[in-house]
Scaffold this active site. Structure first.
Site, PDB file in Angstrom:
ATOM      1  N   LYS A 199      63.737 -14.970  34.614  1.00 59.68           N
ATOM      2  CA  LYS A 199      64.248 -13.997  35.584  1.00 59.68           C
ATOM      3  C   LYS A 199      64.894 -14.707  36.771  1.00 59.68           C
ATOM      4  O   LYS A 199      65.997 -14.342  37.208  1.00 59.68           O
ATOM      5  CB  LYS A 199      63.107 -13.098  36.065  1.00 59.68           C
ATOM      6  CG  LYS A 199      62.544 -12.173  34.998  1.00 59.68           C
ATOM      7  CD  LYS A 199      61.314 -11.441  35.522  1.00 59.68           C
ATOM      8  CE  LYS A 199      60.647 -10.603  34.449  1.00 59.68           C
ATOM      9  NZ  LYS A 199      59.431  -9.924  34.948  1.00 59.68           N
TER      10      LYS A 199
ATOM     11  N   CYS B 212      59.192 -13.514  39.196  1.00 60.81           N
ATOM     12  CA  CYS B 212      57.776 -13.187  39.053  1.00 60.81           C
ATOM     13  C   CYS B 212      57.522 -12.504  37.713  1.00 60.81           C
ATOM     14  O   CYS B 212      58.391 -11.834  37.166  1.00 60.81           O
ATOM     15  CB  CYS B 212      57.300 -12.231  40.149  1.00 60.81           C
ATOM     16  SG  CYS B 212      58.032 -12.465  41.760  1.00 60.81           S
ATOM     17  N   ASP B 213      56.315 -12.652  37.237  1.00 62.31           N
ATOM     18  CA  ASP B 213      55.889 -11.860  36.092  1.00 62.31           C
ATOM     19  C   ASP B 213      54.363 -11.795  36.089  1.00 62.31           C
ATOM     20  O   ASP B 213      53.691 -12.656  36.664  1.00 62.31           O
ATOM     21  CB  ASP B 213      56.375 -12.437  34.765  1.00 62.31           C
ATOM     22  CG  ASP B 213      56.251 -11.427  33.640  1.00 62.31           C
ATOM     23  OD1 ASP B 213      57.059 -10.475  33.619  1.00 62.31           O
ATOM     24  OD2 ASP B 213      55.339 -11.551  32.806  1.00 62.31           O
ATOM     25  N   GLN B 214      53.868 -10.745  35.464  1.00 62.70           N
ATOM     26  CA  GLN B 214      52.420 -10.568  35.359  1.00 62.70           C
ATOM     27  C   GLN B 214      52.082 -10.098  33.956  1.00 62.70           C
ATOM     28  O   GLN B 214      52.772  -9.239  33.398  1.00 62.70           O
ATOM     29  CB  GLN B 214      51.930  -9.538  36.376  1.00 62.70           C
ATOM     30  CG  GLN B 214      50.411  -9.347  36.385  1.00 62.70           C
ATOM     31  CD  GLN B 214      49.981  -8.256  37.350  1.00 62.70           C
ATOM     32  OE1 GLN B 214      50.302  -7.086  37.165  1.00 62.70           O
ATOM     33  NE2 GLN B 214      49.274  -8.650  38.404  1.00 62.70           N
TER      34      GLN B 214
END
Length: 201
Positions: free
Chosen positions: A61, A77-79
């Site tokens: 991203k 960001c990622d979760q």
């Protein structure tokens, strides 16, 4: 000396709220990446590891946005959510949210939040943090009431809850940073932005 531009490569309202509340000047751009395709192309052994998935998606991203914005500090960001070895995806509707919450009910799961900073298509910083949450064995009646009140807002959350709101009622134990639970390891990120000259030290 001018501070570098900060771009949040995310469409998440929660992440925008956290950065704004922390006093960071930034713009937000939703990255044009296909998360499902990126996961599918990961090596099989890596694609089942929550931290590797979160880190890979955060990197892609950030790099996608960085390619179009030279010299900017791009935060990706990622979760991901992992429960008993299974990775969960975001629910697409109320039925899927109910199924996910029933699967998590009475169990402990991990929320893994990864963040990176890219500049000129190179990674200059990264951090991954983990929170562990024990979901209580709530009743079906509570679940119905919860879904009626929270859908569609929770569909953007991989765990189908907002810990800062009604979602707190789902849990008996929470271990970890609240910012990490909401999708961003904010404290380390703020330190990194200061190091990069984007905020006063």
């Amino acid at each position: 000396m001018m501070r570098p531009n900060v771009i949040l490569a995310s469409g998440s309202a929660s992440r925008r709220t956290m950065l704004t509340a922390a006093g960071i000047a930034f713009s937000a751009i939703t990255p044009e990446v296909d998360e499902d395709d990126l996961r599918a192309k990961m090596p099989a052994k890596t694609a089942v590891k929550g931290d590797a998935v979160a880190e890979h998606l955060a990197e892609r991203k950030a790099l996608a946005v960085s390619a179009r914005h030279p010299h900017a500090l791009v935060v990706g960001c990622d979760q991901v959510l992992v429960c008993e070895g299974k990775l969960f995806n975001k629910a697409v509707d109320e039925n899927a949210a109910g199924a996910a919450l029933r699967a998590l009910r009475g169990r402990t799961h991990e929320l893994i939040s990864a963040a990176v900073i890219a500049k000129d298509q190179a990674l200059v910083w990264q951090c991954t943090d983990v929170a562990r949450l024990e979901m209580r064995d709530f009743s079906d009646g509570f679940l119905r009431q919860y879904l009626q009140a929270e859908v569609p807002d929770i569909l953007g959350s991989v765990g189908c809850y907002r810990i800062e709101g009604r979602g707190a009622q789902l849990f008996t134990r929470v271990e970890g940073d609240q910012f990490t639970i909401r999708g961003l390891p904010l404290i380390p990120l703020l330190a990194a932005l200061r190091d990069q000259g984007a905020a006063l030290s």
